[in-house]
Write an enzyme that holds these catalytic residues in place. Sequence first.
Site, PDB file in Angstrom:
ATOM      1  CD  GLU A  65      -3.118  -0.601   0.122  1.00 45.08           C
ATOM      2  OE1 GLU A  65      -3.246   0.602  -0.156  1.00 45.08           O
ATOM      3  OE2 GLU A  65      -3.807  -1.501  -0.390  1.00 45.08           O
ATOM      4  NE  ARG A  70      13.402   5.120  12.526  1.00 46.58           N
ATOM      5  CZ  ARG A  70      14.339   4.192  12.475  1.00 46.58           C
ATOM      6  NH1 ARG A  70      15.334   4.298  11.614  1.00 46.58           N
ATOM      7  NH2 ARG A  70      14.284   3.134  13.274  1.00 46.58           N
ATOM      8  CE  LYS A  80      18.459   0.194  20.004  1.00 46.82           C
ATOM      9  NZ  LYS A  80      17.616  -0.194  18.844  1.00 46.82           N
ATOM     10  CE  LYS A 139       8.162  -5.062  20.455  1.00 43.85           C
ATOM     11  NZ  LYS A 139       8.779  -3.713  20.450  1.00 43.85           N
ATOM     12  CG  HIS A 147      10.220  -5.473  13.644  1.00 43.07           C
ATOM     13  ND1 HIS A 147      10.603  -4.699  14.714  1.00 43.07           N
ATOM     14  CD2 HIS A 147       8.966  -5.050  13.314  1.00 43.07           C
ATOM     15  CE1 HIS A 147       9.624  -3.878  15.048  1.00 43.07           C
ATOM     16  NE2 HIS A 147       8.617  -4.072  14.210  1.00 43.07           N
ATOM     17  CD  GLU A 166      13.756  -1.982  12.989  1.00 47.81           C
ATOM     18  OE1 GLU A 166      13.639  -2.701  13.988  1.00 47.81           O
ATOM     19  OE2 GLU A 166      13.539  -0.752  13.000  1.00 47.81           O
ATOM     20  CB  ALA A 178       2.253   0.928  15.444  1.00 46.58           C
ATOM     21  CD  GLU A 181       2.463   1.807  22.234  1.00 48.93           C
ATOM     22  OE1 GLU A 181       2.887   1.591  23.391  1.00 48.93           O
ATOM     23  OE2 GLU A 181       3.212   2.095  21.274  1.00 48.93           O
ATOM     24  CG  HIS A 182       5.394   6.613  18.695  1.00 49.88           C
ATOM     25  ND1 HIS A 182       6.587   6.103  19.135  1.00 49.88           N
ATOM     26  CD2 HIS A 182       5.650   7.898  18.322  1.00 49.88           C
ATOM     27  CE1 HIS A 182       7.525   7.022  19.040  1.00 49.88           C
ATOM     28  NE2 HIS A 182       6.980   8.130  18.554  1.00 49.88           N
TER      29      HIS A 182
END
Length: 224
Positions: A65, A70, A80, A139, A147, A166, A178, A181-182
């Site tokens: 779609e 990023r 990180k 999760k 992923h 990734e 998602a 939720e983010h």
Amino acid sequence: MEKELKKAFLAQVNIPEDTGKIFASYAKQFEELMMIYQCAIQEVTTKLEILSHEMSVRQQRNPIESIKYRIKKPKSIAEKLIRNGKDVSLESVSENLNDVAGVRVICSFIEDIYTVANMLTQQDDIVLLAVKDYIKNPKPNGYRSYHMIIEIPVFFSDKKQYIKVEVQIRTIAMDFWASLEHHVKYKKDIPDPEGIAARLQKCAEVISATDEEMQNIAKHIEML
């Protein structure tokens, strides 16, 4: 924008802008590193766009779609590395992080996710390093997505370099969940966070059931 990103990363590694040659050298290296990851993203998205065009013509139905991408922000990169107990340096970025460059593929149906993943990883210049299937094994919060960490060759004027990217593949419904939720996760001072989390988890289950039913309906229509 690029200048702001460089400054942000340099601030994290405690290299002030007024250190002359040291700053100039480090900034140049950072710029080159970001260029390399950007090129890797271009390679992956080009492959996906070719597959998308092929499927549209040959099968008259495109499982893809949309494609988003990023590059991880310098602040997030540094945080990180620190969180994982690694040095904050340009060398450490390449050695210890797999998700600096990210590509997200949005599909119509669950089966399309696995179709796209197989078509991409079957290409002989792509190395599949790792897979995390959060569709079959969601999760605890309800997050679902597929992923992959891949390595892809990027050809420069003086060398060929394999770069990690990734790739996340999910349905439209999974992507909507998602994103919501983010947004909620990083919103400060939310009243009753446990209640919100429970409601989001319930939504994830509803979305998963909807994805499965939509796929069943599509299969039924194809058999008519």
